[in-house]
Design a protein around this motif. Sequence first.
Motif, PDB file in Angstrom:
ATOM      1  N   GLU A  21      36.752  83.149  -3.213  1.00  0.00           N
ATOM      2  CA  GLU A  21      37.556  83.734  -4.288  1.00  0.00           C
ATOM      3  C   GLU A  21      38.935  84.135  -3.778  1.00  0.00           C
ATOM      4  O   GLU A  21      39.944  83.900  -4.445  1.00  0.00           O
ATOM      5  N   ARG A  24      40.914  80.938  -3.207  1.00  0.00           N
ATOM      6  CA  ARG A  24      41.309  80.359  -4.499  1.00  0.00           C
ATOM      7  C   ARG A  24      42.514  81.093  -5.096  1.00  0.00           C
ATOM      8  O   ARG A  24      43.427  80.469  -5.637  1.00  0.00           O
ATOM      9  N   GLU A  25      42.546  82.413  -4.968  1.00  0.00           N
ATOM     10  CA  GLU A  25      43.679  83.185  -5.492  1.00  0.00           C
ATOM     11  C   GLU A  25      44.980  82.812  -4.788  1.00  0.00           C
ATOM     12  O   GLU A  25      46.021  82.682  -5.430  1.00  0.00           O
ATOM     13  N   ILE A  27      45.602  79.926  -3.194  1.00  0.00           N
ATOM     14  CA  ILE A  27      45.905  78.547  -3.605  1.00  0.00           C
ATOM     15  C   ILE A  27      46.571  78.548  -4.985  1.00  0.00           C
ATOM     16  O   ILE A  27      47.558  77.853  -5.212  1.00  0.00           O
ATOM     17  N   ASP A  28      46.033  79.341  -5.899  1.00  0.00           N
ATOM     18  CA  ASP A  28      46.611  79.420  -7.241  1.00  0.00           C
ATOM     19  C   ASP A  28      48.031  79.982  -7.207  1.00  0.00           C
ATOM     20  O   ASP A  28      48.867  79.616  -8.035  1.00  0.00           O
ATOM     21  N   ALA A  29      48.320  80.864  -6.252  1.00  0.00           N
ATOM     22  CA  ALA A  29      49.667  81.429  -6.124  1.00  0.00           C
ATOM     23  C   ALA A  29      50.646  80.406  -5.539  1.00  0.00           C
ATOM     24  O   ALA A  29      51.830  80.415  -5.870  1.00  0.00           O
ATOM     25  N   ARG A  31      50.300  77.059  -5.860  1.00  0.00           N
ATOM     26  CA  ARG A  31      50.336  75.884  -6.740  1.00  0.00           C
ATOM     27  C   ARG A  31      51.662  75.700  -7.503  1.00  0.00           C
ATOM     28  O   ARG A  31      52.210  74.592  -7.510  1.00  0.00           O
ATOM     29  N   PRO A  32      52.239  76.737  -8.130  1.00  0.00           N
ATOM     30  CA  PRO A  32      53.480  76.518  -8.885  1.00  0.00           C
ATOM     31  C   PRO A  32      54.636  75.970  -8.036  1.00  0.00           C
ATOM     32  O   PRO A  32      55.420  75.145  -8.512  1.00  0.00           O
ATOM     33  N   GLN A  35      53.888  72.312  -7.643  1.00  0.00           N
ATOM     34  CA  GLN A  35      54.070  71.632  -8.929  1.00  0.00           C
ATOM     35  C   GLN A  35      55.552  71.476  -9.257  1.00  0.00           C
ATOM     36  O   GLN A  35      55.953  70.507  -9.887  1.00  0.00           O
ATOM     37  N   ASP A  40      50.713  68.960  -6.240  1.00  0.00           N
ATOM     38  CA  ASP A  40      49.675  69.934  -6.587  1.00  0.00           C
ATOM     39  C   ASP A  40      48.731  70.048  -5.403  1.00  0.00           C
ATOM     40  O   ASP A  40      48.825  69.286  -4.438  1.00  0.00           O
ATOM     41  N   GLU A  42      44.452  71.027  -4.511  1.00  0.00           N
ATOM     42  CA  GLU A  42      43.104  71.270  -5.019  1.00  0.00           C
ATOM     43  C   GLU A  42      42.254  71.829  -3.885  1.00  0.00           C
ATOM     44  O   GLU A  42      42.226  71.254  -2.787  1.00  0.00           O
TER      45      GLU A  42
END
Length: 92
Positions: A21, A24-25, A27-29, A31-32, A35, A40, A42
């Motif tokens: 978790e 993942r947080e 990675i999500d930060a 990602r932008p 992008q 991207d 994964e």
Amino acid sequence: MSDCCGCNPPEAGGGEKSLEEKVREVIDAVRPALQGHGGDIELISVGEDNSVKVRLQGACSGCPGARMTLKMGVERMLKDKVPEVKEVIAVD
């Protein structure tokens, strides 16, 4: 308190997030930023040895600087935010 269907299970370890978790947080930060350059990322897995496997996608997958982005960007940020992370490995 846990109910009969398991919808509200008791929090393990005082409500701490799992390593996956936390990863993942981060990675999500990240990602932008990827992008924004047509790429991207994964999250594939977090191993028992605390290694993180990711797949770079889009423009990042063929970019000559992808290894540098992975090691100096993603891995550095992950290790900073989640010290348990041993390394980040790109997979195809």
